[in-house]
Design a protein around this motif. Structure first.
Motif, PDB file in Angstrom:
ATOM      1  N   VAL A  81       0.835  -1.201   0.000  1.00 21.01           N
ATOM      2  CA  VAL A  81       0.000   0.000   0.000  1.00 21.01           C
ATOM      3  C   VAL A  81       0.865   1.244   0.000  1.00 21.01           C
ATOM      4  O   VAL A  81       0.640   2.194  -0.753  1.00 21.01           O
ATOM      5  N   ILE A  82       1.892   1.208   0.822  1.00 21.22           N
ATOM      6  CA  ILE A  82       2.714   2.403   0.898  1.00 21.22           C
ATOM      7  C   ILE A  82       3.514   2.574  -0.392  1.00 21.22           C
ATOM      8  O   ILE A  82       3.767   3.704  -0.830  1.00 21.22           O
ATOM      9  N   SER A  83       3.845   1.458  -1.032  1.00 18.67           N
ATOM     10  CA  SER A  83       4.524   1.589  -2.323  1.00 18.67           C
ATOM     11  C   SER A  83       3.617   2.272  -3.328  1.00 18.67           C
ATOM     12  O   SER A  83       4.030   3.189  -4.047  1.00 18.67           O
ATOM     13  N   VAL A  84       2.355   1.822  -3.344  1.00 13.58           N
ATOM     14  CA  VAL A  84       1.415   2.432  -4.278  1.00 13.58           C
ATOM     15  C   VAL A  84       1.223   3.897  -3.930  1.00 13.58           C
ATOM     16  O   VAL A  84       1.166   4.767  -4.810  1.00 13.58           O
ATOM     17  N   LEU A  85       1.150   4.167  -2.626  1.00 22.12           N
ATOM     18  CA  LEU A  85       0.991   5.555  -2.194  1.00 22.12           C
ATOM     19  C   LEU A  85       2.141   6.404  -2.709  1.00 22.12           C
ATOM     20  O   LEU A  85       1.937   7.501  -3.249  1.00 22.12           O
ATOM     21  N   LEU A  86       3.343   5.885  -2.558  1.00 20.00           N
ATOM     22  CA  LEU A  86       4.496   6.666  -3.001  1.00 20.00           C
ATOM     23  C   LEU A  86       4.445   6.895  -4.498  1.00 20.00           C
ATOM     24  O   LEU A  86       4.733   7.997  -4.982  1.00 20.00           O
ATOM     25  N   LEU A  87       4.028   5.858  -5.215  1.00 20.59           N
ATOM     26  CA  LEU A  87       3.914   6.018  -6.667  1.00 20.59           C
ATOM     27  C   LEU A  87       2.899   7.102  -7.002  1.00 20.59           C
ATOM     28  O   LEU A  87       3.152   8.004  -7.817  1.00 20.59           O
ATOM     29  N   CYS A  88       1.750   7.034  -6.315  1.00 14.85           N
ATOM     30  CA  CYS A  88       0.704   8.023  -6.568  1.00 14.85           C
ATOM     31  C   CYS A  88       1.220   9.419  -6.254  1.00 14.85           C
ATOM     32  O   CYS A  88       0.968  10.379  -6.988  1.00 14.85           O
ATOM     33  N   VAL A  89       1.929   9.507  -5.150  1.00 14.99           N
ATOM     34  CA  VAL A  89       2.435  10.809  -4.735  1.00 14.99           C
ATOM     35  C   VAL A  89       3.402  11.342  -5.785  1.00 14.99           C
ATOM     36  O   VAL A  89       3.365  12.525  -6.145  1.00 14.99           O
ATOM     37  N   ALA A  90       4.243  10.444  -6.282  1.00 16.59           N
ATOM     38  CA  ALA A  90       5.194  10.898  -7.283  1.00 16.59           C
ATOM     39  C   ALA A  90       4.463  11.439  -8.504  1.00 16.59           C
ATOM     40  O   ALA A  90       4.765  12.532  -9.007  1.00 16.59           O
ATOM     41  N   ILE A  91       3.439  10.693  -8.921  1.00 18.48           N
ATOM     42  CA  ILE A  91       2.690  11.144 -10.102  1.00 18.48           C
ATOM     43  C   ILE A  91       1.989  12.461  -9.807  1.00 18.48           C
ATOM     44  O   ILE A  91       2.016  13.403 -10.598  1.00 18.48           O
TER      45      ILE A  91
END
Lengths: 106, 671, 176, 380
Positions: free
Chosen positions: C149-159
């Motif tokens: 989840v946190i990986s996805v969060l970080l990806l989303c944040v980056a985008i």
């Protein structure tokens, strides 16, 4: 409570103090960046608190460290996003003063 | 109902055409969706052909189903009711759920054939009739929707599905009557049709609810006693028509002097009367002629308006058990049939004449059902037989009228004339239809009318028989009248002079229908539909019935010939003066519309609606507004808190948290 | 007294002093430097708490990532009026009162609580490896889901950050 | 105390000897072990570590600057420094004295606090990294169990120093230079870390001591097959960029930005920046040698017993020095050979090429590890 040995209460008080400093910054800062700095202090103190509590209550248990890892990741995400919002905001506004950002006033 | 067909249905060894009968309504629905959502937005020109193709597929499938059904259960034997494609649709309570499915028995198959045939021919005819209309695509899409709804209605295995489709039929009828929505008269006609039928549907809904309630309450007991087969639901026709159910309901104490079986059936009859335009709810049907003529042929002559008749026929065992509703039906049918026939003699608009004629014939059918009894069910057969034959010749009449109107650009028969030579094919088919409706042997109308008269006479309803016989004379008269005025003599207007034959796509359906109008009566209907096989098995001409009826028909024809062949204005005026003020009353359709208008304006609007509206605007709205004002005022005072200052919020949050902690500490801790 | 205790006090004092400087400094860039100091002290705390790996991560992410990012942002957007961020006395006093009362309340609660004694230690031969195993373990006690989840969060944040800071998303159309 | 001195002398000798004994404790371990016996001995070991590191730092600075000048000169067909000392070896020392004695200028509107802090931040970052480099079994100050992570982490301190220094100078060239340097370092940090992770994946440890020991069977450059080679290549390119050396020296491109972020610095503080740059190069080279080339492990070739015996006689410190020196030479070679990149080319290289490459490489490495096909053949 004595100075030595350092126990749970010492750590808790240290983290509380750090958190309160952050709180003070959060309530006084006018610039958005300053707010972010204060929030970072608060998040960091919370992370230290979690690690310290687990370490002192249950030595060797890794949950504290693991949650602190997540804290750090979340803080990083939060800062990136905050900056992503802040940079265009600062470009479109005369200043990054949060007290001027009251468009949502009722 | 024997166990065998149910086992057949369960084991899934029924022929494909019966198993897949649910496709019959769904094909036009697919056509509706495809046309409405894909083809019409894309402005594809072959949409009408596609629409007709879907209906043709339905027609072929339903013919296959008829063949399969009577292959399994040959004519003359016992005909069970099968339910296929059943799904559980609306589980309301444990023990109360409503399904969807297709009910297959001779009655539904008869209607299926009628609806599919007429719908397909009307689709075909419309391709030519609507060729130049800008709203063509919309028209065909609605037509498909109507076909779907009507087929769903016909195949409904329970009252609820019937009701849903009933309303869908009403909605599509509304859409099609108001098809020319830029014409104020069409718009108001569509509204009138919708409101009047809705008013009647209230009765239907109440009847449906009370029957379903009775079914729901009585079903467990009946099932426990083993009186009804398992797997029935509260609103299933199989339950509502079951003798055990009737017995159980009739055992309940009566209400306002009526048995609990009669009451809901009377309410249902009210709905049926609305849909089938029985007196005094008939007022919408003549106005509905504002729609395109093929629509009138399909909806307001052959299919939708017979839905009421179909409903009564569908629940005939229940009606027969209750008796009172059947007497009402007989009275209503007789009244409507005479009343409408009289009005039809005075109208000049060709479509209106046909509309009143439809009313009259519907009355005939209801009359036939009304004179039938459980032990003497000939009327049931006769009514449905007439429904069958009438569908063909009446839609033929409408389509022929449509062709004429198309050619002459007027509905007024006095602006036509001499079309015999100019439109030979139309003329021939129209003539066949006129003779068929007049009941001359050996055309279709003769046989079905014969059956009705026989049913009335043998059932001992002499008055009804008398009225029916009178109408049997009136019908040929007004039909011959419009035929003679429109087709005979010489052209009375410029457009009539320049009229010419319709294109083949329109004449082919006419000729096909003419063929059907001739042949439809030759079917031994009693062997297919009859409820009591011992009594009505002998098919043939009953001279004691046929001779007076044919004589009456010939009388009507002769009178029309005497009045309307060549220039007979003097004779007509003499007749009019003979009738005196009664002629005016007839011409104005007995002022029924005006009475309704008075009732609506004075009683409903002023007496009921206006006070309710006042209450709504001042009391109800006032309360709502007060609440709104209060919350706005409260909000306005609370917005002071919402400073838009981030840190303000943070401070409040912090203070609140601390207050909570303190409060909780004092509340819970103490030490 | 354990050998780490003096270090606790040393770094605690340092951290508090730096935190105070960070929230009170009128100069944002200096405040960021102080923040980096506080975070460095955080890393020291982690070392004291036997969490060396976390200390490394703290240095890497906070000082190497977040502080640098903050400095970048300040440099990119320096508005002349906010280089000196001087809150009004009212604001200062209010905030002081609030944060002090918060601190007082919480300290009171901390001091009056009877903290349980430490449970016996769980020895770890290689804590970093064990943490890694915990993080990637989908079973009992595993943190694979939060990790993902946190990986996805970080990806989303980056985008999201790229989208928000894209040239043209802020300059042409003001947010108001 | 006397015993301690004697031990030191023996140790110094020992470190040059050919013994391959990696059970030797690090200085930090010795200090911790001694803490129980006598605090003084412990303090001695700590002091030795600190003093040794500082001395090594100075020595390295001096020699690397000299080497750079000599090599640059050779590449440019010159002689380089020749006058001071033997073949100019003392030239750097003389320059250092010159720098220290120079006037200490601070720009008028500079943020003095940040201006003074910045160089120390940079150097302290280097220092913290340096103590982790295992130069030989004996010259190993501290073997952190998070060594690799620690080195990457304290590298951040120097970024901070560069940014603050550039900003505090109150000079637009400095600011631009520091921004460029910061952006560049942060960008290349990604692929650098990813290439380090390949070795971490193979070793299963972050400790540099363990990483060196794991290469007893063979250097990772060979044992790790293609992924390790790619990682090595990426590491060399990315650390060149991290060092802000040509061809990635946009941050201090003298034709564009005078001297980048340290334009305004002079005297000792300039010397610190300068020192840090060379130390950084040493750390990068030393890290590469440790991770990929076996650290202080001698070169062995399987099957050649005699050759391996001979190699064993060369002391570990020399092996480490040779490998690191070779890599440093490569860095210098690159610097004086390649032209400078443009900023967009630089960023494109990282984000469009190196980063995806290293990501894929990491996955391939994981695959190699899962299939267990590494660890056969090659020099050991």
């Amino acid at each position: 409570m004595s100075f030595f040995p350092v126990g749970i209460q010492h750590w808790l008080l240290l983290c509380l103090a750090l958190f309160s400093f952050g709180l003070y910054g959060l309530l006084t800062r006018r610039s958005a960046m300053g707010l972010l700095l204060a929030i970072e202090i608060m998040v960091n103190s919370a992370a230290v608190l979690v690690v310290a509590l687990i370490h002192l209550l249950h030595p060797g248990k890794l949950d504290g460290q693991l949650s602190a890892l997540f804290f750090i990741a979340l803080a990083a995400a939060e800062v990136v996003l905050a900056l992503g919002i802040y940079v265009p905001l600062a470009r479109s506004r005369p200043s990054g003063d949060v007290t001027q950002l009251n468009d949502l006033r009722g | 109902m024997t166990a065998a067909p149910e086992m057949l249905a369960q084991s899934g060894r029924l022929p494909f055409a019966l198993e897949a009968l649910w496709l019959v309504p769904l094909l036009p629905l697919a056509g509706f969706l495809l046309g409405g959502l894909v083809l019409r937005p894309l402005k594809l020109r072959w949409l009408p052909q596609v629409a007709a193709g879907f209906v043709l597929a339905s027609l072929l499938l339903s013919l296959a189903a008829v063949k399969a059904f009577f292959g399994l259960f040959p004519p003359g034997s016992e005909h069970p009711a099968l339910v296929t494609g059943a799904i559980d649709w609306l589980p309301v309570l444990p023990g109360l759920s409503f399904g969807l499915g297709t009910l297959i028995d001779p009655v539904s198959l008869l209607l299926l054939v009628v609806v599919c045939t007429v719908s397909f021919l009307v689709h075909l005819y419309s391709i030519g009739y609507m060729a130049d209309d800008p709203g063509k695509a919309r028209y065909f899409v609605f037509l498909n929707l109507f076909t779907f709804s009507m087929l769903g209605l016909v195949l409904a295995p329970n009252l609820l599905q019937l009701f849903v489709c009933w309303e869908l039929v009403g909605a599509s009828s509304f859409l099609l009557i108001g098809f020319y929505f830029d014409k104020p008269s069409a718009v108001s006609a569509s509204k009138k049709a919708f409101i009047v039928t809705r008013f009647a549907d209230l009765g239907l809904l109440l009847g449906l609810l009370s029957l379903a309630w009775l079914g729901f309450r009585l079903l467990p007991g009946l099932q426990a006693a083993g009186a009804v087969p398992p797997g029935l639901e509260a609103a299933d026709f199989a339950l509502l028509n079951h003798p055990a159910f009737h017995e159980a309901v009739l055992a309940l104490p009566p209400f306002v002097g009526l048995s609990l079986l009669s009451l809901p059936l009377l309410l249902l009859l009210m709905g049926a009367a609305g849909k089938s335009a029985m007196f005094p709810l008939h007022i919408w049907l003549p106005d509905a002629m504002e729609g395109p003529t093929p629509v009138s042929a399909l909806i307001h002559a052959a299919t939708m308006v017979v839905a009421g008749i179909y409903l009564v026929a569908r629940l005939f065992p229940a009606f027969a058990a209750a008796v009172t509703p059947l007497e009402v039906a007989a009275f209503l049918g007789a009244l409507t049939c005479l009343f409408a026939a009289v009005i039809a003699c005075s109208q000049d608009d060709i479509k209106r004449v046909l509309a009143f004629s439809t009313l009259s014939q519907l009355g005939y059918m209801l009359l036939a059902l009304g004179v039938a009894r459980a032990d003497h069910a000939l009327g049931h057969t006769a009514g449905l037989f007439h429904l069958f034959t009438h569908a063909f010749f009446k839609s033929l009449l409408f389509l022929g009228a449509g062709a004429v109107i198309h050619a002459v650009h007027s509905n007024d028969i006095w602006r036509m004339g001499g079309l015999r030579k100019k439109m030979p094919l139309t003329h021939i088919s129209f003539l066949v239809a006129v003779l068929a409706i007049a009941g001359l042997p050996p055309l279709a109308g003769f046989f079905s009318k014969d059956e009705i008269l026989r049913a009335a006479l043998e059932g001992g309803h002499t008055t009804v028989y008398g009225i029916a016989l009178a109408v049997a004379a009136l019908t040929p008269f007004y039909m011959a009248r419009i035929y003679l005025v429109a087709f005979g003599g010489t052209a009375r207007s410029e457009s009539a002079k320049q009229a010419h034959e319709a294109p083949a796509i329109m004449t082919i359906p006419l000729l096909l229908l003419a063929l059907l109008s001739v042949c439809a009566g030759w079917l031994p209907m009693a062997e297919y539909i009859g409820l009591d096989h011992g009594h009505a098995a002998h098919h043939g001409i009953h001279w004691n019935i046929a001779l007076p009826a044919t004589a009456a028909a010939l009388l009507g024809l002769a009178l029309a010939g005497w009045l309307y062949t060549g220039d007979r204005r003097a004779r007509r005026e003499a007749l009019a003066s003979l009738l005196g003020p009664l002629g005016g009353v007839i011409r104005n359709k007995f002022y029924i519309d005006e009475i309704w208008l008075f009732f609506a304006r004075r009683v409903i609007f002023r007496g009921i609606s206006a006070p309710i509206a006042w209450f709504d605007r001042t009391v109800v709205d006032g309360a709502v507004n007060a609440v709104g004002w209060l919350s706005r005022a409260l909000g306005a005072s609370l917005t002071l808190l919402q400073s838009g200052q981030l840190q303000g919020y943070a401070s409040w949050m912090l203070a609140g948290t601390m207050a909570l902690v303190l409060g909780l500490g004092m509340l819970l801790g103490g030490n | 007294m354990r050998p780490s205790d003096p270090f606790f006090y040393l770094f605690a004092l340092l951290a508090l002093g730096l935190a105070r400087a960070c929230v009170c400094s009128q100069h944002l860039l200096r405040a960021t430097l102080y923040l980096a100091g506080v975070l460095f002290c955080g890393a020291a705390f982690y070392v004291i708490l036997d969490a060396e790996f976390l200390a490394g991560i703290q240095l890497l992410v906070y000082i190497g990532g977040i502080s640098v990012l903050l400095i970048f942002a300040i440099m990119l957007t320096r508005g002349p009026d906010l280089l000196k961020d001087r809150p009004s006395p009212l604001r200062r006093n209010l905030a002081l009162a609030l944060s002090l009362s918060f601190m007082g309340l919480c300290s009171f609660l901390v001091l009056r609580t009877d903290w349980p004694a430490a449970l016996p230690a769980e020895p770890h031969e290689n804590p970093v490896r064990d943490m890694g195993v915990r993080l990637l373990n989908p079973g009992e006690g595993g943190l694979l889901l939060p990790f993902e989840v946190i990986s996805v969060l970080l990806l989303c944040v980056a985008i999201a950050a790229i989208y928000l800071a894209r040239p043209g998303s802020g300059e042409e159309r003001p947010l108001s | 105390m006397k015993a301690a001195w004697i031990t030191t002398a023996l140790l110094a000798l020992h470190s040059l000897s050919a013994a391959r004994d990696w059970t030797q404790p690090t200085l930090a371990e010795r200090a911790a072990e001694a803490a129980g016996r006598s605090p003084w001995e412990s303090a001695f070991w700590i002091g030795l570590g600190l003093a040794g590191t500082l001395a090594a730092m100075t020595l390295l600075g001096l020699s690397l600057v000299y080497a750079e000048r000599k090599i640059a000169a050779r590449f440019q067909c010159r002689l380089g420094p020749t006058r001071v000392g033997w073949r100019g070896t003392l030239q750097t020392l003389a320059d250092t004295f010159k720098l220290i004695s120079k006037a200490d200028l601070v720009p008028r509107d500079a943020d003095r606090l940040l201006f003074f802090t910045a160089p120390w931040l940079v150097v302290s970052g280097m220092l913290l990294a340096l103590v982790n480099i295992p130069a030989s079994p004996l010259l190993f100050v501290v073997d952190l169990n998070i060594g690799l992570l620690f080195i990457s982490a304290v590298g951040a301190l120097s970024v901070l120093g560069i940014l603050l220094g550039g900003w505090a100078s109150n000079n637009k060239w400095s600011l631009l230079g520091s921004m460029r340097a910061g952006a560049q370092i942060i960008s290349y940090e990604l692929s650098l870390t990813l290439s380090l992770l390949v070795i971490v994946l193979f070793t299963g440890s972050l400790s540099l001591g363990e990483i060196v020991q794991s290469q007893q069977e063979g250097w990772w450059l060979w044992r790790g097959h293609l992924p390790a080679m790619v990682a090595f290549l990426v590491f060399v390119i990315a650390s060149t960029a991290e060092l802000n050396r040509t061809p990635f020296d946009l941050a201090e491109g003298e034709s564009e930005l005078t001297a980048g972020f340290h334009t305004e610095y002079s005297g000792l503080r300039f010397a610190l920046f300068y020192l840090a740059e060379f130390l950084n190069m040493f750390i990068a080279a030393g890290l590469a040698a440790t991770l990929f080339l076996g650290g202080w492990m001698p070169l062995h070739i399987a099957g050649l017993q005699t050759f391996n015996r001979v190699m064993d006689f060369i002391p570990p410190l020399v092996w480490f020095g040779l490998k690191t020196g070779g890599l440093i030479f490569v860095f210098m070679w690159l610097r004086w050979t390649f032209p400078r990149l443009r900023i967009d080319q630089l960023l494109k290289l990282e984000w469009r090429f190196l980063l995806p490459l290293s990501m894929v490489n990491l996955l391939v490495a994981a695959l190699v590890l899962l299939l267990g096909v590494y660890g056969k053949g090659g020099p050991a």
